[in-house]
Design an enzyme around this catalytic site. Sequence first.
Site, mmCIF file in Angstrom:
data_model
loop_
_atom_site.group_PDB
_atom_site.id
_atom_site.type_symbol
_atom_site.label_atom_id
_atom_site.label_comp_id
_atom_site.label_asym_id
_atom_site.label_seq_id
_atom_site.Cartn_x
_atom_site.Cartn_y
_atom_site.Cartn_z
ATOM 1 C CG HIS A 139 -1.900 0.984 1.403
ATOM 2 N ND1 HIS A 139 -1.641 2.286 1.750
ATOM 3 C CD2 HIS A 139 -3.242 0.895 1.247
ATOM 4 C CE1 HIS A 139 -2.783 2.962 1.799
ATOM 5 N NE2 HIS A 139 -3.767 2.153 1.493
ATOM 6 C CG ASP A 142 0.704 -2.102 6.248
ATOM 7 O OD1 ASP A 142 -0.171 -2.152 7.143
ATOM 8 O OD2 ASP A 142 0.538 -1.510 5.169
ATOM 9 C CD GLN A 168 -6.834 -4.479 4.340
ATOM 10 O OE1 GLN A 168 -7.777 -5.137 4.797
ATOM 11 N NE2 GLN A 168 -7.014 -3.289 3.800
ATOM 12 C CE LYS A 193 -7.239 -0.118 6.128
ATOM 13 N NZ LYS A 193 -7.977 0.428 4.989
ATOM 14 C CB CYS A 195 -3.585 3.208 -1.592
ATOM 15 S SG CYS A 195 -4.811 4.443 -1.213
#
Lengths: 151, 411
Positions: B126, B201, B204, B227, B367
């Site tokens: 991303h 990261d 998600q 999220k 993104c």
Amino acid sequence: MNAANVDAMYQEIILDHYKNPHGAGLREPFEAEVHHVNPTCGDEITLRVHLDGGRVADVSYAAEGCSISQASASVMNELLVGKSVEEGLQTLTVFQELMQGRGQVEPDEDVLEDGIAFAGVAQFPARVKCALLAWMAWKDAVAQASAEEDS
Amino acid sequence: MAGHDVEAVRKDFPILTRTLAGDRPLVYLDSANTSQKPRQVVEAMERHYLEHNANVARAMHQLGAEASAAFEAGRDKVAQFIGAPRRDEVVFTKNASEALNLVARVLGDDGRVSAGDEVVVTTMEHHSNLVPWQLLTQRTGADLRWFDVTDEGRLDLDSHTLTERTKVVAVTWVSNMLGTINPVEEIVRRAHEVGALVVVDASQAVPQFPVDVAALGADFVAFTGHKMVGPTGIGVLWGRYDLLAELPPFLGGGEMIETVSMDSTTFAAPPHRFEAGTPPIAQSVGLGAAVDYLSRIGMDQVAAHEQRITAYALDVLRELPGVSIVGPKEPVDRGGAISFTVDGVHPHDVAQLLDSQGVAVRAGHHCAKPLHARFGVQSTTRASFYLYTTEAEIDALGAAIRHTQSYFGAR
Ligand SMILES: Cc1ncc(COP(=O)(O)O)c(C=O)c1O
């Protein structure tokens, strides 16, 4: 306004221009070439302007994007080629007013011809930028080309 | 173990009962963008604002003590949720992007990345886990390198070799575009072998499956509250305490200091060193309620549901002529985001037509422009799922895609 009413946006005229774009492709000669991007969705256009003594002799383009942005480039080509730069800029102003009018502006068919089909797009704020992408590129290119012609 | 009761879960999310224009029921398939919020989270924040609101730390009164306790309780809950060995390893930021920028900035300021060094990312990142590293390498004269992605949408760990020049490896755990779940443990092993730090990261990942940062072994893990059924305005940077303690501050201001005079300042210990100014107080309360909510359901259940619904959606989409999935087509090491293209219809037009049928998806480059370029597409349409997604909603997606195809005369 009814956001589900996509038929207001996807007018027959728009889909026709999308499937059979007028004046697509990059051509010579040209005095200015610009590349514009819609950063939110990634739509892109490379656009060239050829001026001939204050007249728009050609607008050629390579565009990648949705039906609205493609059709708008096609309609723009039809409207602007052959006009004087001044008339072209006036047409741009009228089209911009229509697009930013949130569906409240009555389109002027005498000036905009097929461009009136975009009246429905004005009801979808997220898509207004798609319709304006080619026009903003043209405005930019014409400013550069005019500066060139004057110098 | 009792199964995941989707219908019971949906009752906690009033927005899912909304109808949209044309009297169409909302089919929300954009959870990878932001998840919906259950009543429990919204009510916890409402209660906080209406009954306990005050600034934290600096207010001496009783409300100040209540607000401080509530804010710090959010930190405790998050620390426990991700298996952090210490609560003061949890730094609150405003989102995942800020958390990643924080790490990239302070690693450079501390001289841990300098000219001639190498920072390694992947083409799957991303922009939030790519641009901060571009900025860092430009600032320091270090080189940016990356692992490539295979045609199938998996990381190609042979596409780059880590060396002792490699100082940082920054990688996404789950791709927000392809849905791919990356072998992060293996990357940690390779990176630590050459002495590089690992930044994950997990934006998600944390929403979708149980995460134990201690077991993972990475050095930093970033994710974002909105999220994972939590509020917007709060993100998390988890970092190993010994590292955080050595690193300089990110932003300067209130709460991040130990003592200040006109010409010098000493800094508070982590996590406060990295939390300048009034923090996201109500958001911490909301995020605490979010992890309570997810924990009550059980992250194993959330993950199992995500797997089931993703497998079902892959089946539905694979069956549709003219639809191509970009990313792994089998429900193996795969999260609940599926990007696809529809022959002859641009993704924005797909999304617009789906919206007219009440189906909310995302269209664009998500993104992840370099990753789209890798697959030779300018944009895609993405459907993404969460603990409240039903098979009936996937069927509605399939029907809406067929409607789109006939609308544009593509099939
Ligand atoms: C993989 C990934 N990383 C980072 C982000 C950035 O999250 P935020 O916008 O909350 O900072 C997102 C979400 O947009 C994401 O999907």
